[in-house]
Design an enzyme around this catalytic site. Structure first.
Site, PDB file in Angstrom:
ATOM      1  N   ASP A  82      -4.181   8.777  -7.612  1.00 47.08           N
ATOM      2  CA  ASP A  82      -3.532   7.530  -7.918  1.00 47.08           C
ATOM      3  C   ASP A  82      -4.212   6.940  -9.071  1.00 47.08           C
ATOM      4  O   ASP A  82      -4.026   5.520  -9.152  1.00 47.08           O
ATOM      5  CB  ASP A  82      -3.922   6.626  -6.608  1.00 47.08           C
ATOM      6  N   GLU A 110      -6.940  16.065  -5.265  1.00 48.93           N
ATOM      7  CA  GLU A 110      -7.025  14.866  -4.251  1.00 48.93           C
ATOM      8  C   GLU A 110      -6.244  15.522  -2.965  1.00 48.93           C
ATOM      9  O   GLU A 110      -6.647  15.103  -1.973  1.00 48.93           O
ATOM     10  CB  GLU A 110      -6.051  13.831  -4.932  1.00 48.93           C
ATOM     11  N   GLY A 160     -10.811  13.372 -10.111  1.00 46.39           N
ATOM     12  CA  GLY A 160     -10.803  12.106 -11.069  1.00 46.39           C
ATOM     13  C   GLY A 160     -11.111  12.603 -12.393  1.00 46.39           C
ATOM     14  O   GLY A 160     -10.562  11.761 -13.387  1.00 46.39           O
TER      15      GLY A 160
END
Length: 311
Positions: A190, A182, A159
């Site tokens: 996402d 991820e 992130g």
């Protein structure tokens, strides 16, 4: 003197003035005293006039992105976007690394929230709301009216890569490395990396390689591919360099700088003509600003750098 501290006590004002004169980085700034909310996971500092340093501040957790941090990032950058004392922002992090990515403890609590729903439509609704919230947190850097400089040291994972791809400028230290993590935890990124990384590096092939393999990209490769534009020897010189650039930006007309960012963000996914139309319509008004005349007169008369009103 910092214009943001007019409501502070006189002794504190004097300390801030001395810090400014000695170019000392201000620590443990009270966000309430500078017109911002109080944050649990972020520290706000003012190292130079009109320059705000937003620091990820969970060093004991390797600055892992908890739900609270996601929410506070958005709130912080939305507030700074409208704050007249802020003209440029440096995003950095406390502790040994920049950020270890999403806090997996929060992921498990989200799983429990999803598990409370028996129906797939209800579970999807919970996930949709959560993902949208996190997406808006990351996008708050891009939508912020003020230029954001990312100053990354050591590990920048998952992130955190989403976060810094939304910054306007990225610098790092020699020990920095970046990882689109991820796929290693069974998901597709996402909240922005897949959309912004190919544009940042200018290579769909490299972006896909990093996203498919989750391999680490070291600082040398990051600067070579254009993901970052400067590499510094260590964290201290990195932060100092980022602040100097932010101070330079802050010395310019805020009307000009904010208009420039607005048009560059707008033009990124539109045709050249649409971008030209956008800046033409904006400048019909903005070229009548006092900033334009102040800057032109200063250049013509060589009377020194102009001082611009707050915006």
């Amino acid at each position: 003197m910092y214009p943001a501290v007019v409501s502070m006590t006189q002794p504190l004002k004097e300390v801030l003035i001395r810090c400014t004169q000695k170019h000392v980085l201000m620590r443990n700034c009270s966000t309430g005293s500078i017109g911002l909310s109080t944050f649990e996971t972020l520290a706000i500092k003012i190292p130079k006039p009109f320059v705000y340093n937003v620091e990820l501040n969970r060093p004991e957790k390797l600055n892992a992105m908890s739900n609270t941090m996601w929410l506070e990032i958005r709130k912080c950058f939305e507030e700074l976007s409208m704050h007249p004392e802020c003209r440029a922002i440096v995003l950095s992090a406390a502790g040994k690394i920049f950020c270890a990515g999403i806090d997996l403890n929060d992921m498990s609590s989200m799983g429990a929230e999803i598990g409370e729903q028996d129906d797939i439509a209800r579970r999807c609704k919970v996930l949709d709301n959560k993902i949208r919230t996190y997406q808006e947190s990351i996008s708050s850097l891009e939508k912020c009216h003020k230029p954001v400089i990312g100053a990354i040291h050591s590990a920048c994972v998952g992130g955190a890569v989403d976060l810094i791809t939304a910054a306007d400028i990225r610098y790092c230290s020699k020990d920095a490395w970046f990882q689109v993590k991820e796929v290693d935890i069974g998901m597709a990124a996402d909240v922005g990396t897949l959309q912004r990384l190919p544009r940042v590096v200018g290579s769909a092939s490299l972006a896909r390689e990093l996203a498919f393999t989750a391999r680490k990209m070291q600082a040398a490769e990051a600067v070579q591919c254009g993901f970052v534009t400067r590499v510094f020897d260590d964290k201290e010189s990195l932060l100092s360099g980022a602040i100097e650039v932010a101070a330079d930006i802050a010395s310019k007309s805020p009307v000009a700088v904010q208009g420039t960012k607005l048009n560059m963000v707008y033009s990124a996914d539109r045709t050249i003509q649409e971008g030209l139309d956008h800046i033409r319509f904006r400048n019909m008004a903005m070229l009548q600003s006092e900033d334009f005349m102040e800057a032109v007169m200063a250049q013509a008369t060589k009377t020194g750098p102009p001082k611009f009103s707050k915006l």
